[in-house]
Design a protein around this motif. Structure first.
Motif, PDB file in Angstrom:
ATOM      1  N   GLN A   1       0.865  -1.165   0.092  1.00  0.00           N
ATOM      2  CA  GLN A   1       0.005   0.006   0.060  1.00  0.00           C
ATOM      3  C   GLN A   1       1.058   1.302   0.189  1.00  0.00           C
ATOM      4  N   ASP A   2       1.894   1.149   0.865  1.00  0.00           N
ATOM      5  CA  ASP A   2       2.877   2.453   0.875  1.00  0.00           C
ATOM      6  C   ASP A   2       3.315   2.585  -0.550  1.00  0.00           C
TER       7      ASP A   2
ATOM      8  N   ALA B   1       2.389   1.690  -3.394  1.00  0.00           N
ATOM      9  CA  ALA B   1       1.070   2.189  -4.576  1.00  0.00           C
ATOM     10  C   ALA B   1       0.905   3.641  -4.077  1.00  0.00           C
ATOM     11  N   ASN B   2       0.910   4.066  -2.877  1.00  0.00           N
ATOM     12  CA  ASN B   2       0.573   5.339  -2.594  1.00  0.00           C
ATOM     13  C   ASN B   2       1.770   6.526  -3.226  1.00  0.00           C
ATOM     14  N   ALA B   3       2.937   5.764  -2.899  1.00  0.00           N
ATOM     15  CA  ALA B   3       4.064   6.707  -3.301  1.00  0.00           C
ATOM     16  C   ALA B   3       4.139   6.874  -4.722  1.00  0.00           C
ATOM     17  N   TYR B   4       3.931   5.763  -5.587  1.00  0.00           N
ATOM     18  CA  TYR B   4       4.001   5.799  -7.106  1.00  0.00           C
ATOM     19  C   TYR B   4       2.820   6.295  -7.661  1.00  0.00           C
ATOM     20  N   ARG B   5       1.759   6.558  -7.049  1.00  0.00           N
ATOM     21  CA  ARG B   5       0.465   7.161  -7.497  1.00  0.00           C
ATOM     22  C   ARG B   5       0.834   8.707  -7.344  1.00  0.00           C
ATOM     23  N   THR B   6       1.456   9.092  -6.284  1.00  0.00           N
ATOM     24  CA  THR B   6       1.925  10.216  -6.315  1.00  0.00           C
ATOM     25  C   THR B   6       3.015  10.903  -7.265  1.00  0.00           C
TER      26      THR B   6
ATOM     27  N   THR C   1      11.567   6.609  -2.997  1.00  0.00           N
ATOM     28  CA  THR C   1      10.340   6.289  -2.165  1.00  0.00           C
ATOM     29  C   THR C   1      10.702   5.630  -0.984  1.00  0.00           C
TER      30      THR C   1
END
Length: 300
Positions: A221-222, A224-229, A268
């Motif tokens: 989840q971390d 996914a959030n980092a690469y979404r940003t 990241t």
């Protein structure tokens, strides 16, 4: 409506592409292997005006097929009650599967191609039939081994609060975050939290196992959030990449992907990027302009 699409596209001089389109995380199109081979993908990329065809290879790792300990060895992660209960026939299957896998070790098992047209990533992937067959055999063997083991006796369960505490620590450990496989993460966890020995050793093993499963969910989840940003701020990330001079001494596409992957991993906190993120980042206008100037300077 569907039957009329080819003629409709032709009337408007459009290239009609058969693909599965996903817009959840940036518009991308998956090209099916039933309609496209490598030649067709390259032809399509050229017809759509793409200047670069990206490629990536997966190499087969036979070590993943050591599903049982070698003869005379034991798996220290198993309790005494589970040792020595796998039938000999399954051991023979495991040995034969490992031998077949070792003959393919290091071979290319999958090829991925991608090109970008007007902000849309077009992706194509094909895996070797022999690799699919070996992975299928491995899954079937693992299922048979699980069925052959005796049912686990009643054991004390780890404290859920302690599981969550350890999982929170693991989720922040660089060695756990950057590990490329579950076995590497398990080794890092075992080194950070050594077993106490004695009757509590199996309970400690269960505690770490449950904590690692929970931590992996958090790590995913971390990431996914980092690469979404990052994918929402590609231009800013590209500027940072150039400011740090990451591409300054790199002059070919494979090397650029390697150093860009390392840059994103460090940015990241240890999370390795997916190929699509690297492709999207390297296709930003600022980086293309830099590469154009770099090539001109190299020629001079």
């Amino acid at each position: 409506m569907a039957d009329a699409l080819p003629e409709l596209a032709s009337q408007h001089k459009l290239q009609l592409i058969s693909a599965s389109v996903d817009g959840d995380a940036g518009l991308r199109a998956a090209l099916g292997t039933d309609r496209y081979d490598t030649g067709a993908v390259a032809q399509l990329a050229a017809a759509c005006g793409a200047r670069i065809l990206y490629w990536d290879l997966d190499h087969f790792d036979a070590n993943e097929f050591a599903v049982l300990p070698a003869a005379g060895e034991s798996d220290s992660s198993e309790p005494a009650w589970a040792a020595g209960v796998v039938p000999g026939a399954l051991h023979k299957r495991a040995d034969a599967l490992l031998a077949a896998a070792q003959r393919q070790d290091g071979e290319v098992e999958a090829v991925r191609l991608a090109f970008v047209v007007e902000g849309v990533v077009h992706e194509w992937e094909m895996s070797a039939a022999w690799a699919d067959d070996l992975h299928g055999q491995r899954e079937a063997l693992a299922d048979d081994i699980d069925q052959a083991r005796p049912a686990q006796p009643e054991l004390d369960a780890p404290d859920p609060r302690e599981v969550e505490r350890i999982a929170d620590l693991l989720q922040k450990m660089p060695a756990v975050i950057s590990a490329s496989s579950y076995s590497q993460r398990r080794e890092a966890v075992a080194e950070a939290f050594p077993a106490p020995g004695g009757k509590d050793e199996w309970l400690h093993h269960l505690l770490l196992q449950q904590a690692l499963v929970l931590a992996q969910q958090g790590i995913q989840q971390d990431a996914a959030n980092a690469y979404r940003t990052i994918e929402n701020t590609l231009d800013e990330t590209a500027a940072r990449l150039l400011e740090q001079g990451v591409l300054g001494d790199v002059y070919d596409a494979p090397a650029r992907r390697i150093v860009t992957t390392d840059f994103l991993t460090e940015l990241t906190g240890g999370h390795r990027p997916k190929p699509r993120t690297v492709t999207l980042l390297l296709s930003r206008p600022a980086i293309k302009d830099f590469l154009t100037m770099q090539k001109a300077a190299t020629k001079r």
